[in-house]
Scaffold this active site. Structure first.
Site, mmCIF file in Angstrom:
data_model
loop_
_atom_site.group_PDB
_atom_site.id
_atom_site.type_symbol
_atom_site.label_atom_id
_atom_site.label_comp_id
_atom_site.label_asym_id
_atom_site.label_seq_id
_atom_site.Cartn_x
_atom_site.Cartn_y
_atom_site.Cartn_z
ATOM 1 C CE LYS A 49 -12.773 2.834 -7.171
ATOM 2 N NZ LYS A 49 -12.264 3.928 -6.522
ATOM 3 C CE LYS A 80 -4.081 -0.720 -5.109
ATOM 4 N NZ LYS A 80 -5.426 -0.143 -5.008
ATOM 5 C CG HIS A 119 -24.912 28.518 -9.530
ATOM 6 N ND1 HIS A 119 -25.541 29.747 -9.472
ATOM 7 C CD2 HIS A 119 -25.192 27.906 -8.360
ATOM 8 C CE1 HIS A 119 -26.156 29.867 -8.308
ATOM 9 N NE2 HIS A 119 -25.962 28.769 -7.619
ATOM 10 C CB CYS A 139 8.045 0.386 -11.966
ATOM 11 S SG CYS A 139 8.068 1.412 -13.423
ATOM 12 N NE ARG A 144 4.721 -1.648 -7.069
ATOM 13 C CZ ARG A 144 4.800 -1.111 -5.870
ATOM 14 N NH1 ARG A 144 4.186 -1.672 -4.872
ATOM 15 N NH2 ARG A 144 5.491 -0.015 -5.662
ATOM 16 C CD GLU A 164 -13.929 6.545 -4.661
ATOM 17 O OE1 GLU A 164 -13.069 7.427 -4.834
ATOM 18 O OE2 GLU A 164 -13.730 5.343 -4.928
ATOM 19 C CD GLU A 196 -9.952 4.519 -10.274
ATOM 20 O OE1 GLU A 196 -8.715 4.508 -10.293
ATOM 21 O OE2 GLU A 196 -10.588 4.650 -9.214
ATOM 22 C CD1 TRP A 230 1.564 3.051 -15.421
ATOM 23 C CD2 TRP A 230 2.900 4.733 -14.767
ATOM 24 N NE1 TRP A 230 0.837 4.208 -15.451
ATOM 25 C CE2 TRP A 230 1.622 5.252 -15.058
ATOM 26 C CE3 TRP A 230 3.891 5.610 -14.342
ATOM 27 C CZ2 TRP A 230 1.310 6.601 -14.930
ATOM 28 C CZ3 TRP A 230 3.587 6.954 -14.224
ATOM 29 C CH2 TRP A 230 2.312 7.442 -14.509
ATOM 30 C CG ASN A 249 9.342 2.204 -8.961
ATOM 31 O OD1 ASN A 249 8.846 3.087 -9.636
ATOM 32 N ND2 ASN A 249 8.741 1.670 -7.908
ATOM 33 N N GLY A 250 11.164 4.904 -10.530
ATOM 34 C CA GLY A 250 11.384 6.277 -10.094
ATOM 35 C C GLY A 250 11.660 7.182 -11.278
HETATM 36 N N1 HGA Z 1 11.455 6.379 -15.261
HETATM 37 C C1 HGA Z 1 11.468 4.979 -15.614
HETATM 38 C C2 HGA Z 1 10.752 4.167 -14.545
HETATM 39 C C3 HGA Z 1 9.302 4.513 -14.462
HETATM 40 C C4 HGA Z 1 8.640 4.188 -13.160
HETATM 41 O O1 HGA Z 1 9.204 4.100 -12.112
HETATM 42 N N2 HGA Z 1 7.322 4.039 -13.162
HETATM 43 O O2 HGA Z 1 6.646 3.791 -11.968
HETATM 44 C C5 HGA Z 1 10.865 4.751 -16.984
HETATM 45 O O3 HGA Z 1 10.144 5.586 -17.525
HETATM 46 O O4 HGA Z 1 11.111 3.695 -17.545
#
Ligand code: HGA
Length: 610
Positions: free
Chosen positions: A489, A605, A508, A2, A27, A485, A492, A74, A100-101
């Site tokens: 890569k 990221k 095996h 985010c 992000r 790795e 992703e 995100w 963010n969180g």
């Molecule tokens: N929980 C919030 C923020 C998401 C977040 O921090 N993403 O990195 C949401 O879902 O909108």
């Protein structure tokens, strides 16, 4: 994850916010939004999609005002949609919040608010915070006090930025577990979740600590603790040594390609001033450990997530080979939850490009609580893990924007080579062997440039295999983390399924999957296991499986369907070089499939949430 951006000052806020969001889009990129005050109410514009969709939506780009907040998301709670995009507001459209969180007690808070008659308009955890703050403003006329009290009811993590439409000259930010940095300008203040959004405006920054809250006005800021009895925290801005160009594409089509190309320079930077020819060792002053302390280390444990974990595996091998100290690597995300036995004589190494990876930070905190000695291997100076550890090895890779890590991973391995060399030289590694490693490290940048010079041939191979439904990446011992790795890569950035397997384990079980449609990328270092790796290739070929050999051994072209050749520097360092063509292979498979390499779906990221 985010992106958060805020501005209060003398300029028009919207261009600053949109540009900041654009720089933070790596992000999070499922939706974006912004809010500005207007005559005591909020103007909120938000949309599912990218920052450019927000910019093009209605009147967003022309909204006037000198203060505002913005977000690129995100999702953790609620699907990507216009309604779930941030900012979130209270019912009266007075308070706007970007976050963010994760609010862990969101369900409980949402039910309580619903019971009070509040109509929730999104599925997010964040919306509850806006309503809680608005309710607190009935009892106080200080926005900071209202945010502080509201946050006492919130369990979980946040980097939070709050705007009150009735106080259009101030913003409030708070931090618990998710990064917030303040940018100090001349009669203006910036807020962001990452310095990337600030460096083209100011290099004077303040990193907020966990448990801190700040009020910002155009002419300055004030910080204090979030507790019930707040104390002022006197923060002095630091100057960051990063330029806006470090965050620009500089003629490259995307950041992944740019960062692959930057690797030789990144390695040179990581080595600068750290190699000691006189004593055939490395100098890592940031460890803050003398020779006696280094000798006392009984075990080394590398902790990281994703590519950082694979770099840790390479690091553990290097420590065992060069220093003969037992060493292991473990995902930090597992370590933190399994009640680990912490050895006070061990050295724990917390690896994180951003220095904000939540799981790795939590592992560091768990270790410190149990008396473990932990150092950071971090790219972002001033980041949470760097500060929490207080000692470590900075990676000096420069800003890494592409979600898929390339140069940071290489510099992690270079740093672990120096750590292993240092640990080896205070024990039994001879000066001659030490010098061999020093010389090998010095040869790495040119070897990388040579490898990147062969890009066209790797691109051609990638185009032929990109349509595969799945690929194996096979390696043993030194090449095992390389295979892991490589598979990571490819997954992703191209979304082609890939699985890494130890060569020894193929028979095996997984050999059953080999057929002409299932290519195998076999990593073949020129080491004592060469003959065994050749056997592995033969076993795959005998079952009709196409083989791409990635090798620094002197093998004929007939050994595999395709051979990617890698220069040699020293057997211990070769795994690092063997990963570089796998970056290019993944990159060109992704391009062949038309993927957005810098912004792979579902990812972002800097993983600051669980
Ligand atoms: N929980 C919030 C923020 C998401 C977040 O921090 N993403 O990195 C949401 O879902 O909108």
């Amino acid at each position: 994850m985010c992106g958060i951006v805020g501005y209060v000052g003398h300029r028009q806020a919207v261009p600053v916010l949109l540009e900041g969001l654009h720089r933070l889009e790596y992000r999070g990129y499922d939706s974006a939004g912004l809010a500005l005050p207007y005559r005591g109410k909020l103007r909120v514009r938000k949309t599912q999609g990218r920052v450019k969709d927000l910019r093009d939506k209605g009147d967003t780009a022309t909204l006037p005002g000198n203060v505002g907040i913005a977000h690129t998301r995100w999702a953790t709670h609620g699907e990507p949609s216009d309604a779930n995009a941030h900012p979130h507001t209270d019912t009266s459209s007075r308070i706007a919040v970007v976050h963010n969180g994760i609010v862990e007690n969101a369900e409980q808070l949402r039910s309580e608010l619903t019971a009070l008659g509040v109509q929730l308009v999104s599925d997010t955890d964040t919306e509850a915070i806006a309503h809680l703050i608005a309710a607190e403003l009935d009892a106080t006329d200080s926005l900071e006090a209202a945010v502080r009290t509201a946050l006492h009811r919130v369990q979980g993590t946040y980097g939070l930025l709050v705007l009150d439409a009735r106080r259009p000259d101030e913003l409030v930010v708070a931090r618990n577990g998710s990064p917030i940095v303040l940018g100090v300008g001349d009669g203006e203040m910036f807020i962001a979740s990452d310095v990337a959004a600030l460096v083209h405006h100011t290099q004077r920054v303040v990193f907020l600590d966990d448990g801190e809250i700040a009020t910002l006005r155009a002419d300055g800021f004030r910080t204090s603790t979030l507790g019930a009895e707040p104390e002022q925290t006197d923060k002095v801005p630091t100057t960051i040594d990063m330029a806006a160009e470090d965050y620009a594409l500089g003629g490259y089509p995307d950041f992944m390609r740019k960062e692959i190309a930057e690797q030789s320079e990144a390695v040179r930077r990581a080595l600068r001033g750290r190699l000691d020819d006189r004593f055939a060792t490395a100098r890592l002053g940031g460890l803050n450990m003398d020779a006696r302390e280094l000798r006392g280390i009984s075990k080394v444990v590398f902790l990281g997530c994703g590519s950082a974990y694979y770099a840790g595996q390479l690091g553990a091998q290097l420590v065992e080979e060069l220093a003969r100290i037992p060493a292991t690597a473990e995902p930090a995300s597992e370590f933190r939850y399994r009640n680990p036995v912490v050895d006070p004589d061990a050295l724990y190494v917390a690896i994180s490009q951003s220095g904000e990876t939540l799981d790795t930070l939590a592992a560091v905190q768990e270790l410190q609580r149990k008396g473990g000695r932990v150092i950071g291997a971090v790219n972002a100076v001033g980041s949470a893990i760097a500060r929490q550890c207080g000692a470590g090895v900075f990676l000096h890779a420069g800003p890494e924007i592409s979600v898929a890590s390339t140069k940071a991973l290489t510099n992690m391995t270079v740093s672990f080579t120096m750590l292993a060399l240092l640990l080896g030289r205070v024990r039994d590694l001879s000066a001659a062997d030490g010098q061999r490693i020093v010389d090998g490290l010095r040869a790495v940048p040119d070897a990388i440039d040579q490898l990147i010079g062969d890009e066209a041939a790797i691109a051609e191979i990638a185009q032929r295999y990109a349509k595969a439904r799945s690929m194996f990446f096979i390696g043993r011992v030194r090449a095992w983390p390389v295979a892991r790795e490589g598979a990571q890569k490819l997954k992703e950035v191209s979304y082609v399924h890939a699985e890494a397997y130890q060569a020894s384990e193929l028979k095996h079980g997984p050999l059953a999957l080999i057929d002409p449609e299932m290519p195998s990328v076999v990593i073949v270092p020129d080491d004592e296991l060469l003959a065994k790796n050749i056997n592995t290739i033969e076993q795959i070929k005998a079952r009709g499986g196409p083989v791409i050999a990635v090798t620094n051994a002197d093998l004929p072209d007939s050994i595999a369907d395709d051979v990617i050749r890698v220069p040699k520097v020293a057997p211990e360092l070769d795994p690092m070089l063997l990963t570089i063509p796998l970056q290019l292979l993944a990159y060109h498979c992704a391009l062949a499939l038309g993927r957005d390499v810098d912004k792979p779906r579902n990812l972002a990221k800097s993983v600051t949430v669980e």
